[in-house]
Design an enzyme around this catalytic site. Structure first.
Site: not given
Length: 465
Positions: A78, A80, A157
């Site tokens: 993926d 982003d 995070d």
């Protein structure tokens, strides 16, 4: 458009307040010649999104796990993108774009089967900034406050997930020391761990998953709050925990994730029945779980399909087996005992992790077929061989070999029986079986022998005897 130059004084104060460790680290920019990211390893769809945003005058960065994995030499699935364009501005640039989410407003740009997630830089202030941010008991339930790239980095995070690949000059921007953590194989949480876990308790599970995937250690500062804050996982939506479970156990590093989940004291908050059974010192169950996860990891590595039903059947087996055995010894019908045990364990588990019904049905069938393997009788053997779930149940039986020598022999018998012709197997099986299903030990059946073919008598040229 929103700017992303050096943060102003108020932004810097927010950064220092929420992120005392990272605040001491200055921005480091790694030019193209000082890092290993190549556009050849970035999906064409992601590059199209980055270039179009940049050409329209917006800031555009590849961000998060994709940057981390590319720097480690991996191949991200993926990609982003982070930008200072708002979701509505992104939608105006891409006809193949749809806006999703209420908790976190995002833009999805779709190219065939690939989706590029585009997020606007998140802000830090929750009082004076324009936008929509809502916090309940320390947990962020909605967050659509836009900000600068510095604030966005602070809001992520882990340090290793807060690096940005700039499409305008192909550099990597590191605001919080992520590159250092990559080199040290360590995971540090950005900001105060207790505050960040209260904002989103699932971050504790992400720490475990990321450490298992990357083979990193979790810094003590990030793991120390687990014991106190682990119970917060009970307040997370069970459907969300199901998704997190699949990410942990069906991505190729399930055994490592399981071990770390148990070591960190979080297993009991995700799978209480499993934790109880292991706490009783059930060594065969531990072997079964670890072998099941190891086999799943191997299938993922080979590109083979895996099913959540088998995974959860393995994890919850100990409690189902013990309950069924207890009720069986109390005189209940064996089939009823297994059905009742399955319903009770699944019902309890779904309060923590919402396993869809299509998977729980398969789990219950795998469990209910286990005592039928002990019934070595002609009709029952052939009926079991034709059952739609036979293969999954048989694979499960093989995992149970550590329970006892007799169980290992039973698995070998069924493995051999499947290789025999129908007539040969039928001839080797008795019509009736005295051993009742559900006994403490399975029947010790010998492997069926192949029938010897009779030699034809010699014949003359005429063919007569």
């Amino acid at each position: 458009m929103l700017g992303h130059t050096a943060p102003d004084l108020e932004t810097r104060k927010d950064f220092d307040r929420l992120n005392p460790t990272a605040a001491k680290l200055a921005l480091r920019i790694f030019p193209r010649e000082q890092h290993t990211i190549s556009r050849k390893n970035i999906s064409k769809a992601a590059l199209r999104v980055l270039y179009r945003l940049n050409e329209a005058g917006y800031d555009a960065y590849l961000v998060g796990g994709a940057v981390r994995d590319l720097l480690l030499g991996g191949h991200p699935k993926d990609f982003d993108v982070a930008t200072n364009a708002t979701p509505e501005e992104v939608k105006k640039l891409f006809r193949n774009c749809r806006l999703i989410g209420r908790r976190f407003r995002l833009a999805h740009v779709v190219y065939g089967s690939e989706i590029i997630e585009v997020a606007t830089f998140r802000g830090t202030s929750d009082e004076e900034s324009e936008g929509d941010r809502h916090i309940v008991d320390g947990r962020i339930v909605r967050d659509n406050v836009w900000g600068s790239i510095e604030e966005d980095a602070m809001r992520r995070d882990f340090r290793v997930n807060a690096m940005y690949y700039d499409i305008s000059d192909f550099s990597v921007r590191d605001y919080v020391g992520g590159m250092q953590d990559l080199q040290n194989h360590a995971l540090h949480l950005i900001g105060d761990p207790t505050t960040r876990y209260r904002e989103d308790p699932v971050r504790m599970l992400r720490a475990v998953r990321l450490a298992a995937k990357l083979d990193f250690r979790i810094d003590p500062s990030a793991s120390a709050p687990f014991a106190e804050l682990g119970p917060l996982l009970s307040g997370v939506a069970p459907a969300r925990l199901f998704d997190e479970s699949l990410k942990m156990f069906l991505a190729g590093y399930g055994r490592k994730s399981f071990r770390m989940l148990e070591e960190c004291g979080l297993l009991k908050f995700m799978f209480p029945a499993t934790a109880r059974a292991l706490k009783r010192g059930d060594k065969p169950l531990r072997v079964l779980i670890e072998r099941g996860l190891e086999n799943t990891d191997a299938r993922v590595a080979e590109g083979k399909s895996v099913t959540p039903a088998f995974l959860f059947a393995v994890l919850l087996w100990g409690e189902v087996r013990d309950l069924a055995h207890t009720w069986g010894t109390q005189g209940k019908d064996i089939n009823e005992a297994w059905a009742r045990a399955a319903v009770q364990v699944v019902s309890e588990q779904c309060q923590r992790v919402a396993i869809p019904r299509r998977f729980t049905i398969t789990m219950e069938e795998i469990w209910s077929l286990q005592p039928r393997f002990e019934q070595i009788q002609r009709k029952k053997v052939f009926r079991l061989l034709t059952h739609p779930r036979f293969r999954a149940a048989f694979d499960f039986l093989l995992l149970r070999a550590a329970e006892s020598p007799a169980m290992g022999e039973l698995g070998q018998w069924w493995a051999h029986a499947q290789q025999l012709p129908h007539e040969t197997l039928a001839a080797a099986l008795p019509l009736h079986q005295a051993n009742a299903a559900g006994d403490a030990e399975p029947v010790r059946a010998s492997a069926p022998r192949k029938r010897k073919r009779r030699r034809k008598p010699a014949t003359g040229k005429s063919g007569a005897a």
